[in-house]
Design a protein around this motif. Structure first.
Motif, mmCIF file in Angstrom:
data_model
loop_
_atom_site.group_PDB
_atom_site.id
_atom_site.type_symbol
_atom_site.label_atom_id
_atom_site.label_comp_id
_atom_site.label_asym_id
_atom_site.label_seq_id
_atom_site.Cartn_x
_atom_site.Cartn_y
_atom_site.Cartn_z
ATOM 1 N N GLU A 95 -115.759 59.798 -17.097
ATOM 2 C CA GLU A 95 -116.545 58.578 -16.874
ATOM 3 C C GLU A 95 -117.899 58.662 -17.576
ATOM 4 O OE1 GLU A 95 -118.993 56.611 -13.117
ATOM 5 O OE2 GLU A 95 -117.253 57.873 -12.709
ATOM 6 N N LYS A 140 -117.519 58.425 -21.446
ATOM 7 C CA LYS A 140 -117.235 57.052 -21.878
ATOM 8 C C LYS A 140 -118.496 56.201 -21.837
ATOM 9 C CE LYS A 140 -112.364 56.940 -20.468
ATOM 10 N NZ LYS A 140 -111.399 56.406 -19.457
ATOM 11 N N ARG A 141 -119.289 56.383 -20.781
ATOM 12 C CA ARG A 141 -120.520 55.599 -20.667
ATOM 13 C C ARG A 141 -121.495 55.964 -21.789
ATOM 14 N NH1 ARG A 141 -122.031 56.147 -15.289
ATOM 15 N NH2 ARG A 141 -121.136 54.144 -14.772
ATOM 16 N N TYR A 142 -121.559 57.245 -22.118
ATOM 17 C CA TYR A 142 -122.445 57.677 -23.202
ATOM 18 C C TYR A 142 -122.016 57.031 -24.520
ATOM 19 C CZ TYR A 142 -125.067 60.702 -26.375
ATOM 20 O OH TYR A 142 -125.929 61.171 -27.336
ATOM 21 N N ARG A 188 -120.373 54.280 -25.012
ATOM 22 C CA ARG A 188 -120.694 52.847 -24.999
ATOM 23 C C ARG A 188 -122.171 52.612 -25.264
ATOM 24 N NH1 ARG A 188 -117.294 52.600 -20.406
ATOM 25 N NH2 ARG A 188 -119.131 52.517 -19.043
ATOM 26 N N ALA A 189 -123.005 53.392 -24.603
ATOM 27 C CA ALA A 189 -124.456 53.203 -24.732
ATOM 28 C C ALA A 189 -124.939 53.454 -26.152
ATOM 29 C CB ALA A 189 -125.192 54.121 -23.762
ATOM 30 N N HIS A 191 -127.343 53.292 -12.882
ATOM 31 C CA HIS A 191 -127.183 52.209 -13.848
ATOM 32 C C HIS A 191 -127.241 50.838 -13.181
ATOM 33 C CE1 HIS A 191 -125.996 55.115 -17.020
ATOM 34 N NE2 HIS A 191 -125.551 55.801 -15.980
ATOM 35 N N SER A 203 -130.134 52.353 -20.655
ATOM 36 C CA SER A 203 -128.709 52.701 -20.753
ATOM 37 C C SER A 203 -128.528 54.002 -21.521
ATOM 38 C CB SER A 203 -127.930 51.577 -21.443
ATOM 39 O OG SER A 203 -127.908 50.417 -20.651
ATOM 40 N N SER A 258 -127.467 57.561 -19.624
ATOM 41 C CA SER A 258 -126.178 58.087 -20.078
ATOM 42 C C SER A 258 -126.347 59.497 -20.620
ATOM 43 C CB SER A 258 -125.576 57.172 -21.149
ATOM 44 O OG SER A 258 -125.315 55.896 -20.641
#
Length: 432
Positions: A75, A78-80, A82-83, A195, A216, A220
């Motif tokens: 998780e 993936k967030r990193y 995206r950011a 977040h 963000s 991240s």
């Protein structure tokens, strides 16, 4: 003889396999990123601060920690991506850019400190439905976070405690495990709202259009660093929270949070609220309470609470019906108030995501709805401490001091109290 040799070879093969990290469980198929080798070893050997916890369900192919750590790491990665709009993660770049991201965010915030502090307080009050006459909140953005008086030791403290009997010793050790789990839940709840600033993106954009994207990226990267740096407790403290529980002279609870940047300020405020709720879980006897705090609350455990806590908190909240999600803090407080053996049994079902776990949550929700009205949180908080006597400098640790009842605060139950031979009511501010 040949059959014996074959059996022995199979046994050896299984033994060797059991000493290897199950990568198919920890890392999803196609994921190239890997956490630090030391963390993998600690997971495998269960030598981290939550290792071999009695609440963690057994698993045939891997430990519970491997499974939830893998879920959380995936998780975070993936967030990193995206950011930063990237398909790969450069670990050296994560470490190198972190401080510049914090510095940039602080610079952008400098003209909006008061507005951001008020916004952080408003987010917390709305999230937990807290009025100003119930909990006093001080939210401060500062480049100099004051760690004086936080009372955290680097490692568990060796304490000389006189127990009544062996059962007393066993129960105290179980209470330490319970407190360790609650600490992880506190950090997990805080991390899960790291977040939440996206909910106020419009207001942040009005202050400075660069803030949402900067937050963000920064958060991240901060999350990812916990999986590539083993000893995060040696880093710079980006925030701190102090909690003062209600007393006769001040019937309000007080949360004082400091942080270098806005998202961390929210994180610390959530930790403060969760600490109030988690007070349900402390032993009722001051002597045992001190033993538990000294053994369970230490700096080296915090990074692991940050790594595993969000997944633990997620497993808890995932069993709550979306329509009842606003009651999550009531549900958590009810669970925290349970006697340690019952707490372990029920939390194990919840962590295992079983039908029984769902039933446990549903029953608590039913009780909360029938026992609480919307304003009961505020009324109970206002009533706490009204009958507390003057605190004495000298008292027997097993003596009743009278004070507020945290179970009453959020509708916790006194039924089945495992500490019936202990009196309640010491000043919890002396412990934390």
């Amino acid at each position: 003889m040949s059959n014996y040799k074959k059996i022995a070879e199979e046994a050896l093969k299984k033994a060797l396999q059991s000493k290897r990290l199950n990568e198919s469980v920890v890392y999803p198929e196609g994921m190239s990123e890997r956490m630090h080798k030391q963390l993998e070893e600690d997971l495998l050997n269960r030598t981290h601060s939550l290792g071999k916890h009695p609440i963690f369900p057994d698993d045939d192919e891997s430990s519970f920690e491997q499974k939830i750590m893998g879920e959380r790491f995936s998780e975070v990665a993936k967030r990193y991506k995206r950011a930063f709009d990237t398909d790969t993660i450069d670990e050296a770049g994560v470490k190198h850019n972190m401080m510049s991201l914090v510095k940039d965010a602080m610079e952008l915030e400098s003209k909006h400190k008061k507005s951001l502090e008020k916004l952080a307080e408003r987010i917390i009050r709305e999230e937990y439905d807290m009025d100003e006459d119930v909990v006093e909140i001080h939210a401060e953005l500062t480049p100099s976070v004051n760690m004086v008086g936080t009372k955290k030791n680097p490692k568990p403290m060796a304490t000389e405690t006189q127990f009544k009997n062996y059962e007393d010793i066993v129960n105290a050790k179980e209470e330490v495990y319970k407190r360790r789990f609650l600490n992880a839940m506190i950090q997990g709840a805080g991390k899960k709202v790291n977040h939440i600033h996206h909910m106020v993106d419009d207001e942040l954009t009005e202050m400075d259009p660069r803030l949402p994207n900067k937050y963000s990226k920064m958060m991240s990267a901060a999350d990812y660093m916990y999986y590539i740096i083993p000893e995060m407790e040696n880093g710079i403290n980006g925030g701190v929270v102090r909690v003062q529980f209600p007393t006769a002279s001040n019937p309000k609870a007080v949360i004082h949070a400091q942080a270098m940047v806005f998202p961390v300020l929210i994180h610390e405020l959530v930790k403060g609220v969760m600490e109030l709720l988690s007070a349900h879980g402390l032993p009722k006897n001051k002597r045992i309470g001190e033993y538990v705090i000294n053994k369970a609350d230490f700096l080296a455990a915090e990074p692991w609470d940050m790594r595993l806590g969000p997944a633990l908190w997620g497993r808890f909240t995932n069993l709550i019906d979306p329509d009842d999600f606003n009651l999550k803090h009531h549900i958590y407080a009810e669970l925290a108030a349970l006697p340690v053996k019952e707490f372990n049994m029920k939390m194990r079902e919840i962590m295992a995501n079983t039908k029984e776990g769902k039933k446990i949550i549903a029953n608590i929700v039913k009780d909360v709805k029938s026992d609480l009205q919307e304003d009961e949180f505020n009324v109970a908080m206002n009533e706490i401490g009204s009958d507390e006597p003057e605190k004495s400098e000298n008292y027997d640790t097993d003596e009743t001091l009278g004070s507020f009842d945290f179970k009453e605060l959020f509708g916790g139950s006194d039924e089945g109290n495992s500490d019936t031979d202990y009196d309640t009511g010491f000043d919890i501010n002396e412990l934390l």
